[in-house]
Design a protein around this motif. Structure first.
Motif, mmCIF file in Angstrom:
data_model
loop_
_atom_site.group_PDB
_atom_site.id
_atom_site.type_symbol
_atom_site.label_atom_id
_atom_site.label_comp_id
_atom_site.label_asym_id
_atom_site.label_seq_id
_atom_site.Cartn_x
_atom_site.Cartn_y
_atom_site.Cartn_z
ATOM 1 N N GLU A 167 46.542 42.658 46.583
ATOM 2 C CA GLU A 167 46.244 42.503 45.168
ATOM 3 C C GLU A 167 46.207 41.014 44.836
ATOM 4 N N VAL B 62 42.371 44.111 45.163
ATOM 5 C CA VAL B 62 42.176 44.524 43.778
ATOM 6 C C VAL B 62 42.759 43.439 42.876
ATOM 7 N N PRO C 181 37.066 39.148 44.917
ATOM 8 C CA PRO C 181 37.731 40.056 45.870
ATOM 9 C C PRO C 181 36.965 40.203 47.187
ATOM 10 N N ARG C 182 35.648 40.322 47.107
ATOM 11 C CA ARG C 182 34.862 40.483 48.330
ATOM 12 C C ARG C 182 34.870 39.199 49.153
ATOM 13 N N GLU D 120 37.819 40.144 39.108
ATOM 14 C CA GLU D 120 36.793 40.940 39.774
ATOM 15 C C GLU D 120 35.437 40.251 39.758
ATOM 16 N N GLN E 278 40.594 42.563 35.678
ATOM 17 C CA GLN E 278 39.155 42.454 35.469
ATOM 18 C C GLN E 278 38.610 41.029 35.618
ATOM 19 N N ARG F 35 31.544 37.902 44.442
ATOM 20 C CA ARG F 35 32.704 38.383 43.690
ATOM 21 C C ARG F 35 33.960 37.934 44.424
ATOM 22 N N GLU G 203 39.257 45.627 50.440
ATOM 23 C CA GLU G 203 38.946 44.607 49.441
ATOM 24 C C GLU G 203 40.119 44.498 48.479
#
Length: 202
Positions: free
Chosen positions: A130, A62, A94-95, A68, A65, A92, A60
């Motif tokens: 990232e 990164v 990232p997912r 996220e 915040q 979310r 996943e």
């Protein structure tokens, strides 16, 4: 718009075709209304060009915040970040990106297997990334996706290859539909470059 600093991260997106995902309507957004929920698209399937005898696990991504959460982000000319009211992603961020990367790689038919770390599937490489930027730049009127990626050999931990993928797509205005469509288009460009890079890295 909602400023990021006082706002809690909320989980959360419209299909690429533009249809509202009514079952995914969540609480939140500005003005007391239910925000529209948007999705991001994977690359479509392609004709097989020979399957490589290797497997990849996709971690996943990164990010800072704000990245996220499930909110659509606007970057102001001065550099401040805001949540765009009235819209959110289906999960979310990232997912959601991890899922679309996995699907895009699978759709090429070039790899033996593509999995998540929790799947416990033996792999030859790990793809770590990232989210450096995934927002609407209100100053330039563009949807910007900036993703850095590393391909790491399992076992040795050696970085086989590393690259930064960036795409910018003009948006007509800063509203949920335009923002989501622009970011989806920018991500598609990044995914195309990322998939080609993964399949040709040695």
């Amino acid at each position: 718009m909602t400023r990021l600093s006082p706002s809690p991260a909320l989980p959360g997106r419209l299909l690429r075709a533009g249809a509202l995902l009514a079952p995914l309507a969540l609480l939140g957004g500005c003005g007391g209304g239910t925000p529209l929920t948007f999705d991001l698209a994977a690359l479509p399937g392609q004709a097989r060009a020979g399957t490589a005898a290797r497997s990849i696990v996709v971690s996943e991504p990164v990010g800072l915040q704000p990245m996220e959460a499930d909110r659509i982000i606007v970057r102001e000319p001065g550099g401040s970040l805001s949540f765009l009211g009235g819209g959110q992603w289906a999960d979310r961020l990232p997912r959601l990106i991890q899922t679309r990367v996995i699907q895009s790689l699978e759709n090429t038919g070039r790899l033996r297997s593509v999995s998540r770390p929790g799947d416990k599937v033996p792999s030859d490489y790990q793809l770590v990334s990232e989210i450096r930027e995934f927002d609407i730049n209100s100053g330039t009127g563009e949807a910007v996706v900036d993703l850095s990626a590393k391909l790491i050999a399992e076992g040795s931990g050696r970085v086989v290859n590393a690259r930064v993928f960036t795409a910018r797509v003009p948006v007509q205005k800063v509203d949920p539909q335009s923002a989501a469509a622009g970011l989806d288009a920018a991500l598609s460009q990044v995914l195309a470059d990322l998939v080609r890079w993964v399949n040709t890295s040695r």
